[in-house]
Enzyme design. Structure first.
Site, short mmCIF file in Angstrom:
data_model
loop_
_atom_site.label_atom_id
_atom_site.label_comp_id
_atom_site.label_asym_id
_atom_site.label_seq_id
_atom_site.Cartn_x
_atom_site.Cartn_y
_atom_site.Cartn_z
N HIS A 1 8.06 -7.07 -7.14
CA HIS A 1 7.44 -5.73 -7.25
C HIS A 1 8.45 -4.66 -6.85
O HIS A 1 8.66 -3.68 -7.58
CB HIS A 1 6.19 -5.66 -6.36
CG HIS A 1 5.56 -4.30 -6.34
ND1 HIS A 1 5.01 -3.72 -7.47
CD2 HIS A 1 5.42 -3.39 -5.33
CE1 HIS A 1 4.54 -2.51 -7.14
NE2 HIS A 1 4.78 -2.30 -5.86
N ARG B 1 -0.24 7.27 -9.97
CA ARG B 1 1.23 7.24 -10.09
C ARG B 1 1.84 8.62 -10.31
O ARG B 1 2.97 8.87 -9.86
CB ARG B 1 1.64 6.31 -11.24
CG ARG B 1 1.17 4.88 -11.11
CD ARG B 1 1.69 4.24 -9.83
NE ARG B 1 1.34 2.81 -9.78
CZ ARG B 1 1.51 2.07 -8.70
NH1 ARG B 1 2.01 2.59 -7.59
NH2 ARG B 1 1.17 0.80 -8.70
N THR C 1 -9.25 2.51 -1.17
CA THR C 1 -8.67 1.16 -1.12
C THR C 1 -9.84 0.20 -1.02
O THR C 1 -10.69 0.37 -0.14
CB THR C 1 -7.77 1.00 0.13
OG1 THR C 1 -6.84 2.08 0.18
CG2 THR C 1 -7.03 -0.32 0.10
N GLN D 1 1.85 10.31 -7.01
CA GLN D 1 2.84 9.61 -6.18
C GLN D 1 4.27 10.05 -6.52
O GLN D 1 5.08 10.32 -5.62
CB GLN D 1 2.69 8.10 -6.38
CG GLN D 1 3.53 7.24 -5.46
CD GLN D 1 3.30 5.74 -5.66
OE1 GLN D 1 2.51 5.33 -6.52
NE2 GLN D 1 3.98 4.93 -4.89
N GLU E 1 -3.37 -2.10 -7.60
CA GLU E 1 -2.33 -2.96 -7.05
C GLU E 1 -3.00 -4.20 -6.49
O GLU E 1 -3.84 -4.11 -5.60
CB GLU E 1 -1.53 -2.22 -5.95
CG GLU E 1 -0.66 -1.11 -6.52
CD GLU E 1 0.37 -0.56 -5.54
OE1 GLU E 1 0.14 -0.63 -4.32
OE2 GLU E 1 1.42 -0.05 -6.00
N GLU F 1 4.00 -1.86 -13.56
CA GLU F 1 4.95 -2.89 -13.98
C GLU F 1 4.57 -3.50 -15.33
O GLU F 1 5.42 -3.75 -16.17
CB GLU F 1 5.01 -4.01 -12.94
CG GLU F 1 5.66 -3.61 -11.64
CD GLU F 1 5.47 -4.68 -10.59
OE1 GLU F 1 6.26 -5.62 -10.55
OE2 GLU F 1 4.50 -4.59 -9.81
N ASP G 1 0.08 -0.77 4.93
CA ASP G 1 0.39 -1.47 3.68
C ASP G 1 1.88 -1.77 3.61
O ASP G 1 2.70 -0.86 3.68
CB ASP G 1 -0.05 -0.61 2.49
CG ASP G 1 -0.13 -1.41 1.20
OD1 ASP G 1 -0.08 -2.66 1.27
OD2 ASP G 1 -0.23 -0.80 0.13
N LYS H 1 -2.50 7.48 -2.63
CA LYS H 1 -3.01 6.18 -2.19
C LYS H 1 -4.28 6.30 -1.35
O LYS H 1 -5.07 5.36 -1.30
CB LYS H 1 -1.95 5.48 -1.31
CG LYS H 1 -0.63 5.22 -2.00
CD LYS H 1 -0.70 3.96 -2.82
CE LYS H 1 0.68 3.53 -3.29
NZ LYS H 1 0.64 2.26 -4.00
N GLU I 1 -3.34 -7.08 -4.20
CA GLU I 1 -2.78 -7.37 -2.88
C GLU I 1 -3.73 -8.29 -2.11
O GLU I 1 -4.88 -8.49 -2.50
CB GLU I 1 -2.61 -6.07 -2.07
CG GLU I 1 -1.78 -5.01 -2.77
CD GLU I 1 -1.26 -3.92 -1.85
OE1 GLU I 1 -1.28 -4.11 -0.62
OE2 GLU I 1 -0.83 -2.88 -2.39
N ASP J 1 -5.19 -1.78 -3.86
CA ASP J 1 -4.67 -0.50 -3.38
C ASP J 1 -4.59 0.45 -4.59
O ASP J 1 -3.55 0.56 -5.24
CB ASP J 1 -3.28 -0.74 -2.75
CG ASP J 1 -2.60 0.55 -2.35
OD1 ASP J 1 -3.30 1.56 -2.13
OD2 ASP J 1 -1.35 0.55 -2.27
CA CA Z 1 0.30 -1.01 -2.11
#
Ligand code: CA
Length: 419
Positions: free
Chosen positions: A135, A239, A259, A242, A201, A366, A128, A255, A203, A235
């Protein structure tokens, strides 16, 4: 005059210009390879059995009766192009082979509603990237302030981490809320429990075709020879896990619990009309990352959220593939520059695709600025993060003249740990 099929395809469905490849299981019989047109799937294993691809002279064995695209991916671009041409001819309004043979049509077409889509490839490796400037800048601003938002390496190389291939699932699979170790800001020691800040996420990712040998880099101007096509990807990210675990080696358990990718792989050939030049890069990248006529694609992307008490989905992100700073070719060339060997079926993802505007932010982190500004949904619910029962769906398409080249969707519903 755009190419037309004898099959009726609505303007927002999958036209003959697209023909994405996927792996499916029919109601009866084994898992196999097909392409989508309209609301149908054309069964390539039967066409192969009937000898329709022999003229392509690329196939020393049956690749479409396998339960993944891997063998077909390994054949490379000349074989992919020849296959696409054969299929576009067979499906065109002028060709009689399928159009006028009712019995053959009954054998080779399945209604998409009658089949189960599987992962398109056996994914050996998943990487990834982190290639959206906005971002990276937004996340860096939250962590370090606007002056130090980007790490010093960010504009010099496409930053990435090695993800986990075994937990990549196909659209439709439920996503179980993971547990892990977190450290609340006001606590002196970490605690164990379910994540309280589950995120998506938005993507895209590409599938590798022919690989490179260990020790042999891929020159940037040959990078595209190794790429079959693109899928949508989510993804899923925890948080709070993380934030506690990521230093100094990057994402791990935050993560790798799940996925999701979309089942249909859209070939580069279908995306050609939507090619755009790569925006200028400053500073100029090192020579191994400088490609001739490097490019990106104009792909409109959306994420929508539907809670268990909403009647329908609500769009929370509108963005575009062109918001990526690093190109696909640069990502691949960088990945292999040290001689790392890529293999057929490897999955290389873009990173969250955020743009400059608030509505183009590609994750809750975000959109809510780390939970400070909760999302307001049309039924007056609010969300800082995803909750159990929420369904997150990502869609994407290129808008042509009277047709769309669409990617379908990647969708997943959050379930609690005891479900
Ligand atoms: Ca990602």
């Amino acid at each position: 005059m755009p190419l037309k099929s004898f099959i009726d395809v609505p303007a927002d469905s999958l036209p003959i210009q697209n023909l994405p490849f996927g792996v499916f299981q029919p109601r009866e019989g084994k898992t196999r390879v097909g392409v989508a047109i309209g609301d149908l799937i054309l069964d390539l294993s039967i066409l192969e059995e009937l000898g329709h691809f022999q003229s392509a002279e690329f196939y020393d064995r049956k690749v479409f009766s396998e339960d993944s695209l891997n063998s077909f991916l390994a054949l490379g671009r000349p074989a992919w192009r020849a296959t696409r041409e054969i299929l576009q001819h067979l499906l065109s309004a002028e060709a009689a082979t399928l159009r006028d043979d009712t019995r053959l049509r009954e054998k080779v077409f399945h209604a998409q509603k009658d089949i189960t889509m599987k992962l398109p490839a056996r994914i050996g490796n998943y990487t990834d990237f982190y290639s959206s400037y906005h971002h990276a800048h937004n996340v860096g601003t939250m962590l370090r302030g606007p002056e130090n938002a980007l790490m010093p390496n960010w504009k010099w190389l496409p930053v990435a981490y090695h993800g986990r291939a075994s937990s990549v699932v196909v659209s439709g699979a439920d996503v179980r809320r993971p547990s892990g170790q977190t450290k609340p800001p006001d606590a002196s020691t970490p605690v164990f429990g379910l994540t309280k800040s589950l995120d998506y996420e938005l993507e895209m990712a590409f599938l590798i075709g022919p690989g490179n040998s260990l020790g042999e880099p891929v020159p940037i101007n040959r990078a595209i020879d190794h790429i079959f096509g693109l899928v949508l990807m989510n993804d899923w990210s925890a948080r709070d896990i993380q934030a506690w675990e990521y230093q100094p080696l990057g994402p791990f358990l935050a993560k790798n619990f799940c996925t999701s990718i979309s089942p249909w792989v859209v070939m580069f050939e279908a995306l050609e009309p939507f090619r755009k030049p790569l925006p200028p890069q400053d500073p100029e990248p090192l020579p191994y990352l400088r490609g001739k006529n490097d490019f990106t694609f104009d792909i409109h992307l959306e994420a929508s959220l539907q809670t268990s008490s909403m009647d329908g989905p609500h769009i929370i992100t509108r963005t575009n593939f062109q918001n990526l700073y690093w190109s696909i070719a640069q990502q691949l060339a960088h990945h292999a520059v040290n001689g790392c060997n890529l293999e057929p079926g490897d999955l290389l993802a873009s990173g969250t695709i955020s743009g400059a505007t608030e509505e183009s932010r590609g994750c809750m982190l975000e959109l809510t600025w780390r939970g400070a500004n909760p999302l307001k949904l049309p039924n007056s619910e609010t969300r800082k993060w995803l909750e159990d029962g929420d369904t997150l769906t990502i869609t994407g398409w290129c808008q042509g003249d009277g047709y769309r080249v669409g990617f379908g969707e990647v969708s997943g519903r959050i379930i609690g740990s005891d479900k």
